[in-house]
Design a protein around this motif. Structure first.
Motif, PDB file in Angstrom:
ATOM      1  N   VAL A   3       0.843  -1.191   0.000  1.00  0.00           N
ATOM      2  CA  VAL A   3       0.000   0.000   0.000  1.00  0.00           C
ATOM      3  C   VAL A   3       0.881   1.246   0.000  1.00  0.00           C
ATOM      4  O   VAL A   3       1.788   1.368   0.826  1.00  0.00           O
ATOM      5  N   GLU A   5       0.300   4.994   0.660  1.00  0.00           N
ATOM      6  CA  GLU A   5      -0.738   5.797   1.308  1.00  0.00           C
ATOM      7  C   GLU A   5      -0.289   7.263   1.350  1.00  0.00           C
ATOM      8  O   GLU A   5       0.531   7.646   2.174  1.00  0.00           O
ATOM      9  N   SER A  21      -2.839   0.486  -4.061  1.00  0.00           N
ATOM     10  CA  SER A  21      -2.513  -0.770  -3.386  1.00  0.00           C
ATOM     11  C   SER A  21      -2.371  -1.879  -4.420  1.00  0.00           C
ATOM     12  O   SER A  21      -3.004  -1.852  -5.486  1.00  0.00           O
TER      13      SER A  21
END
Length: 231
Positions: A3, A5, A21
């Motif tokens: 992921v 982020e 992701s």
């Protein structure tokens, strides 16, 4: 799962942001205009480029602050990074021990990796005595021996001819499927992406977009990708 982020990379006048992701075991291509940040994205995941914001997680663990060697990542570059004065076996052995103080068990693992990549019997040869395709296999064998769950491909097969490149992509795909390896592959060739990756990340206009279905992306490319492809 891998992921990114709010991952942000800022270098002078270059800026790239990624919110996306990739599932564990998935094969994903990365495509986009030259200079958009495809290789930089891989370098950030590998830890060679620092984030200016956000974070990178693998299986829920924040790996953003880890040294490259401590990350669950192996990376293959365009130049293969083979040492010309070392044999194929020694180049592969570096994946286990940088000092090459290999145990009998280590040497057995090196030979198994060479066998797995179609280089059984080539261990004593130096890179200069190998073809381009064989050199690519040595680099792949070394990466496999590190046994990391994420494999990053920064166009390591770009210098190969079409048939040999396709063969290498198929080999990586087969081994990755057997090992459950997550693979992210930078490519300039839509056909490589179609062949190798069910989903593709577009990097353009300062953004690494979430993975999209590869066929759908190339059948109806957004403006930035269409311009790059010459559509």
């Amino acid at each position: 799962m891998l992921v990114l982020e709010g991952a942000t990379i800022s270098q002078t006048d270059f800026h790239l942001r990624a919110d996306l992701s990739v599932a564990a075991g998935e094969r994903v291509a990365i495509i986009g205009p030259s200079g958009a940040g495809k290789s930089t994205l891989l370098a950030a995941i590998a830890g060679f480029v620092s984030l200016s914001g956000g974070r990178i997680l693998w299986q829920g663990q924040n790996i953003s602050g880890l040294h490259p060697g401590a990350r669950p990542v192996s990376i293959l570059f365009q130049d293969q990074n083979l040492f010309p004065h070392l044999t194929a076996s020694e180049n592969v052995g570096l994946g286990l021990r940088p000092d090459l103080r290999l145990t009998a068990s280590d040497r057995s693992r090196v030979e198994a990796a060479l066998e797995r990549t179609g280089l059984g019997g080539f261990g004593a040869r130096r890179p200069g005595a190998l073809s381009g395709g064989q050199q690519s296999r040595v680099a792949l064998a070394r990466a496999l021996l590190r046994d990391r769950p994420i494999l990053l491909l920064d166009e390591p097969f770009a210098a190969l001819g079409p048939a040999l490149k396709a063969e290498m992509l198929d080999l990586v795909g087969t081994i990755a499927a057997q090992n459950g390896t997550t693979v992210l592959m930078v490519s300039h060739d839509p056909e490589d992406a179609r062949r190798f990756a069910p989903r593709t990340i577009l990097v353009a206009d300062g953004q690494a977009f979430p993975p999209a279905d590869t066929a759908a992306l190339f059948n109806a490319p957004p403006a930035a990708l269409a311009a790059y492809l010459g559509n």
